[in-house]
Design a protein around this motif. Structure first.
Motif, short mmCIF file in Angstrom:
data_model
loop_
_atom_site.label_atom_id
_atom_site.label_comp_id
_atom_site.label_asym_id
_atom_site.label_seq_id
_atom_site.Cartn_x
_atom_site.Cartn_y
_atom_site.Cartn_z
N ILE A 198 0.81 -1.27 -0.10
CA ILE A 198 0.01 -0.03 -0.03
C ILE A 198 0.95 1.17 0.03
N ASP A 199 2.08 1.27 0.76
CA ASP A 199 2.72 2.39 0.65
C ASP A 199 3.48 2.90 -0.51
N ALA A 200 3.89 1.41 -1.21
CA ALA A 200 4.39 1.76 -2.50
C ALA A 200 3.45 1.99 -3.54
N ARG A 201 2.26 1.52 -3.43
CA ARG A 201 1.14 2.20 -4.58
C ARG A 201 0.72 3.67 -4.33
N ALA A 202 0.63 3.98 -3.03
CA ALA A 202 0.45 5.38 -2.63
C ALA A 202 1.15 6.27 -3.25
N LYS A 203 2.64 5.99 -3.37
CA LYS A 203 3.67 6.74 -3.90
C LYS A 203 3.77 6.79 -5.36
N ASP A 204 3.55 5.55 -5.82
CA ASP A 204 3.87 5.13 -7.32
C ASP A 204 2.47 4.22 -7.83
N PRO A 205 1.15 5.16 -8.16
CA PRO A 205 0.02 4.31 -8.52
C PRO A 205 0.14 3.81 -9.63
N ARG A 206 -0.36 2.36 -10.13
CA ARG A 206 -0.15 1.83 -11.28
C ARG A 206 -1.74 1.35 -11.66
N GLU A 207 -1.93 0.71 -12.71
CA GLU A 207 -3.10 0.43 -13.28
C GLU A 207 -3.47 -1.01 -12.58
N ASP A 208 -3.75 -1.09 -11.49
CA ASP A 208 -4.24 -1.96 -10.51
C ASP A 208 -5.47 -1.88 -9.64
N ILE A 209 -5.96 -3.05 -9.25
CA ILE A 209 -7.12 -2.81 -8.43
C ILE A 209 -6.78 -2.16 -7.04
N LEU A 210 -5.44 -2.40 -6.42
CA LEU A 210 -4.95 -1.86 -5.33
C LEU A 210 -4.79 -0.34 -5.50
N SER A 211 -4.45 0.36 -6.70
CA SER A 211 -4.31 1.72 -6.74
C SER A 211 -5.71 2.31 -6.92
N GLU A 212 -6.74 1.47 -7.38
CA GLU A 212 -8.07 1.95 -7.64
C GLU A 212 -8.63 2.17 -6.26
N LEU A 213 -8.36 1.05 -5.41
CA LEU A 213 -8.91 1.34 -3.82
C LEU A 213 -8.32 2.32 -3.01
N ILE A 214 -6.92 2.44 -3.30
CA ILE A 214 -6.49 3.68 -2.62
C ILE A 214 -7.12 4.95 -3.10
N ALA A 215 -7.24 5.20 -4.27
CA ALA A 215 -7.81 6.46 -4.87
C ALA A 215 -9.30 6.52 -4.63
N ALA A 216 -9.84 5.51 -4.28
CA ALA A 216 -11.35 5.35 -4.27
C ALA A 216 -11.80 6.41 -3.01
N GLY A 217 -12.87 7.18 -3.22
CA GLY A 217 -13.36 8.00 -2.43
C GLY A 217 -14.27 9.10 -2.81
N GLU A 218 -14.80 9.93 -1.75
CA GLU A 218 -15.46 10.80 -2.18
C GLU A 218 -15.47 12.01 -0.99
#
Length: 416
Positions: A198-218
């Motif tokens: 999660i730390d790695a994807r928060a710094k470097d988002p990719r086209e994967d579900i984890l990056s989508e989940l980190i970015a998901a929100g309102e």
């Protein structure tokens, strides 16, 4: 009568019943709804009654601390109620919309082709469980979460352990210390691994579900780190264990019904219908538990507030009040639906992905394998009760069709 119900639940919990629980489930359906005074479970097994409970706002999915599962629960999508469940599902659901999942079709097909190519190179006998049905969904969900391939084997072992967390306690008794230790080891392993990822994807988002989940929100509402970790564990286990069993149960049903296998081979467009029939006839999700949030009437039975409820979905899916000849496997059936993904607020979040993978897998199996025959003595089931499927399923065959493998690559080339 009550002693008989206790004996039936004991039989259902017996690993020796795992290969074929349906006679036991039929009797429980005919007797339900009924209270088992030994386990304290209210057994519900008719289709209309199960669906009513699943859709009732007065029924709770929060089993934490209720003592009705084999091992203790953690807060996640499957055991939370509104408003917590509503919030988590809204945020996570953005990563599992059909258009998002459909983007993965070329990769799923490529993984299926690669696995079948390996089987073709290995001779005329293969264990479909270890060579195809388990590695396919674990590779898909791991890639979707951004997990490197080198870590897939340990994830598969941890996922098998975590699957015990949804098993209901059908027979009273002490917890299995070894099982609990395995589950806790898996939870700790997953938590540490996903925290770093999660730390790695928060710094470097990719086209994967984890990056989508980190970015998901309102607005300012986002999944917390703890929620992200637990969500990843749930998605990996559900995306791996249940989908693998769906594929295996489907392959087994096709092998046992050569006429249906022939229909699918001649018309691969029936693969989607075949998946729906497997979800009815022999679904991986055999049962779920709930808690009566208040006084409840089900099938004419009064259920007291706080009572644990065991919903036998596998029995409900073969209810003769809904399906004609319910014990017959027929991929052209198209009647009455099923509860293979449950119903109501907790309808399976990953249903679109599971259907995609299983459709590709069953179509590929039917078209690629020439003269497939089940090696009967090889069939062995995992010990899990709630999520049921083979651990070993060997098939002998005379060859693998190169044309079928080539067809699996068509989508990837078009999109590549």
């Amino acid at each position: 009568m009550t002693t008989d119900i206790s004996a039936l639940l004991t039989r259902l919990a017996d690993p020796a019943t795992r290969p074929d629980p349906y006679d036991t489930l039929r009797v429980l359906r005919e007797r339900s709804p009924v209270l088992d005074p030994v386990s304290g479970l209210v057994v519900v097994a008719r289709r209309a009654d199960c669906e009513a409970v699943l859709r009732s706002p007065g029924v709770s999915s929060d089993r934490r601390g209720a003592g009705i599962t084999v091992v203790p629960q953690q807060p996640n999508l499957i055991n939370l109620d509104a408003p917590d469940h509503t919030r988590l599902r809204r945020l996570a659901g953005r990563a599992f919309k059909p258009r998002v999942i459909e983007r993965w079709r070329p990769r799923v097909e490529a993984i299926a082709r690669e696995l079948l190519t390996g089987i073709a190179e290995g001779g005329g006998t293969a264990d479909i469980a270890s060579r195809f049905a388990y590695p396919m969904p674990v590779r898909v969900i791991c890639e979707m979460l951004g997990v490197p391939r080198r870590d897939h084997p340990v994830f598969e072992r941890w996922a098998h352990a975590i699957a015990y967390t949804v098993d209901p306690r059908l027979v009273p008794g002490r917890l299995d210390a070894e099982t609990i230790a395995d589950v806790e080891e898996a939870r700790e392993g997953f938590a540490g691994y996903f925290s770093e990822l999660i730390d790695a994807r928060a710094k470097d988002p990719r086209e994967d579900i984890l990056s989508e989940l980190i970015a998901a929100g309102e607005d300012e509402d986002r999944l917390t780190r703890t929620e992200l970790v637990i969500m990843c564990i749930l998605l990996l286990v559900a995306g791996h264990e249940t989908t693998a069993n769906l594929i295996l149960n489907g392959v087994l049903a096709l092998l046992r019904h050569p006429d249906q296998l022939g229909l699918l081979r001649d018309d691969p467009a029936l693969a989607g219908a075949a998946v729906e029939e497997v979800l009815r006839y022999d679904a991986p999700a055999q049962m779920v538990t709930r808690i009566a949030g208040g006084p409840l009437t089900v099938g004419g039975m009064e259920i007291a507030a706080g009572s644990p409820i065991l919903l036998l979905l596998a029995a409900a899916n073969r209810d003769p009040d809904v399906h004609e000849a319910p014990d017959v496997f027929d991929i052209t059936r198209g009647d009455g639906g099923h509860l293979g993904f449950a119903a109501g607020a907790h309808f399976c979040l990953g249903s679109v992905l599971a259907r995609l993978e299983a459709t590709i897998a069953l179509s590929a199996f039917a078209t690629a394998f020439a003269d497939p025959v089940l090696v009967r003595e090889s069939l062995r089931y995992r010990p899990h009760i709630a999520v049921r499927g083979p651990d070993r399923l060997q098939v002998s065959f005379s060859g693998i069709s190169p044309e079928a493998l080539e067809a699996l690559g068509a989508t990837e080339r078009v999109h590549g």
